[in-house]
Design an enzyme around this catalytic site. Structure first.
Site, PDB file in Angstrom:
ATOM      1  N   GLU A 133       0.681  -0.643  -0.041  1.00  0.00           N
ATOM      2  CA  GLU A 133      -0.251   0.103   0.074  1.00  0.00           C
ATOM      3  C   GLU A 133       0.757   1.268  -0.771  1.00  0.00           C
ATOM      4  OE1 GLU A 133      -2.382   0.041   2.925  1.00  0.00           O
ATOM      5  OE2 GLU A 133      -2.464   2.268   3.226  1.00  0.00           O
ATOM      6  N   GLU A 138      -2.646  11.646   2.888  1.00  0.00           N
ATOM      7  CA  GLU A 138      -3.622  10.741   3.983  1.00  0.00           C
ATOM      8  C   GLU A 138      -3.428  11.586   5.259  1.00  0.00           C
ATOM      9  OE1 GLU A 138      -3.037   7.154   5.545  1.00  0.00           O
ATOM     10  OE2 GLU A 138      -5.173   6.539   6.052  1.00  0.00           O
TER      11      GLU A 138
HETATM   12  C1  LIG Z   1      -9.222   4.841   3.506  1.00  0.00           C
HETATM   13  O1  LIG Z   1      -7.773   5.825   2.795  1.00  0.00           O
HETATM   14  C2  LIG Z   1      -6.970   4.694   4.502  1.00  0.00           C
HETATM   15  C3  LIG Z   1      -5.621   5.041   3.690  1.00  0.00           C
HETATM   16  O2  LIG Z   1      -4.504   4.361   4.267  1.00  0.00           O
HETATM   17  C4  LIG Z   1      -7.442   3.501   4.808  1.00  0.00           C
HETATM   18  O3  LIG Z   1      -6.510   3.493   5.543  1.00  0.00           O
HETATM   19  C5  LIG Z   1      -8.930   3.297   4.941  1.00  0.00           C
HETATM   20  O4  LIG Z   1      -8.651   1.667   4.711  1.00  0.00           O
HETATM   21  C6  LIG Z   1      -9.514   3.592   3.918  1.00  0.00           C
HETATM   22  N1  LIG Z   1     -10.947   3.392   4.691  1.00  0.00           N
HETATM   23  C7  LIG Z   1     -11.410   2.559   3.549  1.00  0.00           C
HETATM   24  C8  LIG Z   1     -13.109   2.507   3.794  1.00  0.00           C
HETATM   25  O5  LIG Z   1     -11.484   2.720   2.572  1.00  0.00           O
END
Ligand SMILES: *[C@@H]1O[C@H](CO)[C@@H](O)[C@H](O)[C@H]1NC(C)=O
Ligand SMILES: *[C@@H]1O[C@H](CO)[C@@H](O)[C@H](O)[C@H]1NC(C)=O
Ligand SMILES: CC(=O)N[C@H]1CO[C@H](CO)[C@@H](O)[C@@H]1O
Length: 317
Positions: A133, A138
């Site tokens: 990832e 963020e």
């Molecule tokens: C949203 O983005 C972050 C990126 O690091 C991730 O950790 C998180 O799980 C994401 N949530 C969803 C629901 O996609």
């Protein structure tokens, strides 16, 4: 002989982090986000106070909106929520195409802002963490700056000192090593997140990924150093001209080629959950009142600025 060998070793070391020219592969502007990306009405794996809606619902509620020059995706900022019902409506999109070695350039005018928000622009695939990832942008609760982070399976670490402007806050990328913090690099560039990012009309994030390194750059909208091929996307980009990255991840103690598969681009906006909802981030650092989920339920108007306005994403491969 010996000096030739030494020179050769030095040149391979140096060339392993050199940039290159990449031709345009995919361009996403305006309506392209409705065809090249999918809206994902899924449960939030990070336990946020969110209800991700599908594309038809997002369009009907004007949570997703495209013009010729922008794509907007946002949170519902009208509805008071029942504490026992679903979370606040929001949007999560994922690119239909996957990319391995590539450069992605994100031209973003506005990112979600406000207490309880946890926005992210990142790249990932189905098999997590074995396929890796890359979090490009963020953060939570408008806390500046935030950071670019890798999350991987075991045996992926970074040397602490690298050729980047940012500061490493954790050198082990293995999600099992440090409570899924990953290896993060905190930006030292002003206006790279939240309110100050938005006040400057946003800017440009770029990420270059090769089998041997990953780099992230950021330029604020009016920075005179924005490379011409970033500011005005064309047939190709040349990362050699991008300068020192904000974050650099190298393969000294991490085989990048095997820790990262081809990834989709994901843009999401959740609320509270495993990071934004923690009192240290919601109250102490974010200066937000009470309990995060109560705040999200009771204060729809506080989410009026919880939107992405994306001028475009261009992917070069
Ligand atoms: C949203 O983005 C972050 C990126 O690091 C991730 O950790 C998180 O799980 C994401 N949530 C969803 C629901 O996609
Ligand atoms: C939907 O949102 C866009 C962007 O904010 C706005 O320009 C447009 O007027 C909205 N449409 C409706 C029907 O409210
Ligand atoms: C300045 C700031 O708030 N940085 C935060 C960025 O996110 C990490 C979590 O991944 C926090 O630990 C930092 O405090």
């Amino acid at each position: 002989m010996r000096s030739t060998a030494a020179l050769f070793a030095l040149s391979t070391l140096v060339s392993s982090v050199l940039g290159a020219t990449y031709p345009l592969k995919d361009k996403f502007v305006g309506e392209d986000f409705f065809t090249g990306f999918s809206h994902q009405a899924i449960a939030d794996p990070t336990h946020g106070r969110v209800n991700y809606v599908d594309q038809a619902t997002a369009k009907a509620q004007n949570l997703s909106f495209a013009s010729d020059t922008s794509f907007i995706m946002r949170a519902d900022s009208f509805t008071v929520l029942d504490a026992n019902g679903p979370g606040r409506n929001s949007v999560r999109i994922q690119s239909n195409n996957k990319y391995a070695t590539h450069v992605s350039v994100y031209d973003i005018r506005h990112m979600p802002q406000g207490c309880g928000t946890w926005p992210a622009a990142w790249e990932v695939s189905e098999n997590w963490p074995t396929e890796g990832e890359v979090d490009i942008l963020e953060g939570t609760n408008d806390i500046e700056p935030n950071q670019s982070t890798l999350h991987t399976s075991a045996n992926c670490a970074m040397p602490h000192e690298r050729s980047m402007t940012g500061v490493s806050v954790s050198d082990n990328c293995d999600v099992a090593a440090n409570g899924n913090a990953g290896c993060g690099v905190q930006s030292t560039i002003p206006k790279s997140y939240g309110k100050s990012f938005n006040a400057a009309n946003g800017g440009f994030y770029a990420m270059e990924r090769t089998p041997t390194f990953i780099k992230v750059w950021f330029w604020s909208r009016d920075d005179p150093a924005v490379p011409a091929d970033v500011k005005t996307p064309g047939a190709a980009v040349n990362t050699d001209a991008f300068g020192t990255p904000a974050a650099l991840f190298v393969n000294d103690a991490c085989d990048i080629a095997t820790h990262f598969a081809a990834h989709n681009i994901v843009i999401n906006l959740t609320f509270c959950g495993d990071w934004a909802g923690i009192p240290q981030f919601f109250n102490t650092l974010g200066g937000c009142p009470g309990v995060c989920s109560d705040f999200v339920n009771a204060n729809p108007a506080a989410f009026a600025d919880a939107f992405w306005d994306i001028a475009g994403i261009h992917v070069y491969e």
